[in-house]
Design an enzyme around this catalytic site. Structure first.
Site, PDB file in Angstrom:
ATOM      1  N   CYS A 116       0.830  -1.212   0.000  1.00 27.23           N
ATOM      2  CA  CYS A 116       0.000   0.000   0.000  1.00 27.23           C
ATOM      3  C   CYS A 116       0.866   1.265   0.000  1.00 27.23           C
ATOM      4  O   CYS A 116       1.476   1.593  -1.012  1.00 27.23           O
ATOM      5  CB  CYS A 116      -0.978  -0.029   1.157  1.00 27.23           C
ATOM      6  SG  CYS A 116      -2.355   1.134   0.948  1.00 27.23           S
ATOM      7  N   HIS A 218      -3.858  -4.992   0.621  1.00 19.31           N
ATOM      8  CA  HIS A 218      -3.387  -5.354   1.965  1.00 19.31           C
ATOM      9  C   HIS A 218      -3.386  -6.874   2.150  1.00 19.31           C
ATOM     10  O   HIS A 218      -4.313  -7.431   2.766  1.00 19.31           O
ATOM     11  CB  HIS A 218      -4.259  -4.680   3.028  1.00 19.31           C
ATOM     12  CG  HIS A 218      -3.931  -3.242   3.232  1.00 19.31           C
ATOM     13  ND1 HIS A 218      -2.944  -2.803   4.095  1.00 19.31           N
ATOM     14  CD2 HIS A 218      -4.429  -2.126   2.641  1.00 19.31           C
ATOM     15  CE1 HIS A 218      -2.867  -1.485   4.049  1.00 19.31           C
ATOM     16  NE2 HIS A 218      -3.759  -1.044   3.170  1.00 19.31           N
ATOM     17  N   GLU A 220      -1.784  -8.623   4.180  1.00 15.54           N
ATOM     18  CA  GLU A 220      -1.728  -9.041   5.587  1.00 15.54           C
ATOM     19  C   GLU A 220      -3.120  -9.309   6.145  1.00 15.54           C
ATOM     20  O   GLU A 220      -3.271 -10.011   7.162  1.00 15.54           O
ATOM     21  CB  GLU A 220      -1.003  -7.975   6.430  1.00 15.54           C
ATOM     22  CG  GLU A 220      -1.804  -6.763   6.811  1.00 15.54           C
ATOM     23  CD  GLU A 220      -1.954  -5.720   5.707  1.00 15.54           C
ATOM     24  OE1 GLU A 220      -2.623  -4.686   5.943  1.00 15.54           O
ATOM     25  OE2 GLU A 220      -1.388  -5.929   4.613  1.00 15.54           O
TER      26      GLU A 220
END
Length: 244
Positions: A116, A218, A220
Site C-alpha cells: 500500500c 493489503h 496481511e
C-alpha cells in the site's frame, strides 16, 4: 537446522494511549506480524528514526528481508506536487526512513515486499507520482469505502510476472484501503496488476537484484492466503551466517 529469516517491517510513530500514558509510540497492526509468523519468518519492527544512509544500511545488514508497510499519505513534495485537500498531514520522518531502508535493501539485493503506502514510497523513489485522491478519478469510494472499512476488488495480473508466478493470472476479493494510487510509474518499474478501471495494484522492478514486489492492496488481511509473505520469506537466506 536453518534459523528462521528475520523480516524487518516499517512502522508508525504516532500519538498513542496505553493505560495512563499518552505519548508518541511505535506501533503496527498485528496482522503484519502474524502474516510474517505464518510464513515462517521472525518479524522485527523498524520505527522511524534518523535516516542517514549508514544507519539504514546497518539495519538492513542485520535483516533477511524487508516489508514497507501501509500507513499515512506520502508527502506530495516528494513528487513535486502541492497537497490535495484530502491528502493527510505529512510524516516526513517516516518517509525519510522508509526511503533510506528501501535504497539500502535494494542496493544489496535484500528481498522486499512493499504494501500500500510502501508501494507508493517505492514509486516516488523511482521518480514516479501519485494520484492524490482516487474518488476524483474513478468516481467512487470503492477503494476506501469508509474509515476503517476495507474495500474488495478483483485484479488482473500480467502474464509472466513474478506476481503471476505466485497468484496466477488473477485474484479476487482482495482487500483494499487506499484513497491514493500510483500515477506516473517510476523509472525501472513495471505495472503487473490492475483493476478494471486501470488503477495500478502491483509494481515490479525487472532490474532488482533479489525478490521485489510492491502491491497496493493489503495481503496481511488475507488470513487464509499467505503466499506473498511466503514468497518473501522463501527468497531470503535462511541462516544468519549466509548474510553478508
Amino acid at each position: 537446522m536453518a534459523s528462521a529469516p528475520i523480516i524487518g517491517i516499517s512502522t508508525y510513530l504516532e500519538p498513542a494511549t496505553c493505560g495512563v500514558w499518552d505519548t508518541r509510540a511505535s506501533f503496527l497492526h498485528e496482522a503484519y506480524l502474524q502474516a510474517v509468523l505464518d510464513a515462517g519468518g521472525v518479524p522485527v519492527l523498524l520505527p522511524p528514526q534518523p535516516s542517514e544512509s549508514d544507519r539504514a544500511a546497518q539495519v538492513i545488514a542485520k535483516l533477511d528481508g524487508l516489508i514497507l508497510a501501509g500507513g499515512a499519505d506520502v508527502n506530495p513534495a516528494r513528487y513535486g506536487e502541492q497537497p490535495h485537500e484530502k491528502t493527510g498531514a505529512p510524516r516526513d520522518d517516516r518517509d525519510d526512513w522508509e526511503v533510506a531502508l528501501y535504497v539500502a535493501a535494494r542496493s544489496v539485493g535484500r528481498p522486499i515486499l512493499a504494501i500500500c503506502r510502501g508501494m507508493q514510497i517505492v514509486n516516488t523513489v523511482h521518480g514516479g507520482t501519485l494520484l492524490q485522491h482516487l474518488p476524483d478519478i474513478v468516481g467512487s469510494d470503492l477503494y476506501q469505502p469508509a474509515p476503517g472499512v476495507f474495500g474488495s476488488v478483483d485484479i488482473t495480473i500480467s502474464e509472466g510476472s513474478a506476481l503471476a508466478n505466485i497468484l496466477g493470472s488473477s485474484a479476487h476479493d482482495i482487500p483494499v484501503y487506499h484513497h491514493q494510487a500510483v500515477g506516473k510509474v517510476g523509472s525501472g518499474l513495471a505495472v503487473t496488476a490492475t483493476t478494471s478501471d486501470g488503477t495500478i495494484q502491483a509494481l515490479e522492478c525487472p532490474s532488482a537484484l533479489g525478490f521485489f514486489l510492491a502491491v497496493q492492496w493489503h495481503p496481511e488481511q488475507q488470513h487464509h492466503d499467505r503466499r506473498l509473505f511466503e514468497a518473501l520469506v522463501n527468497a531470503t537466506p535462511h541462516t544468519s551466517k549466509e548474510r553478508p
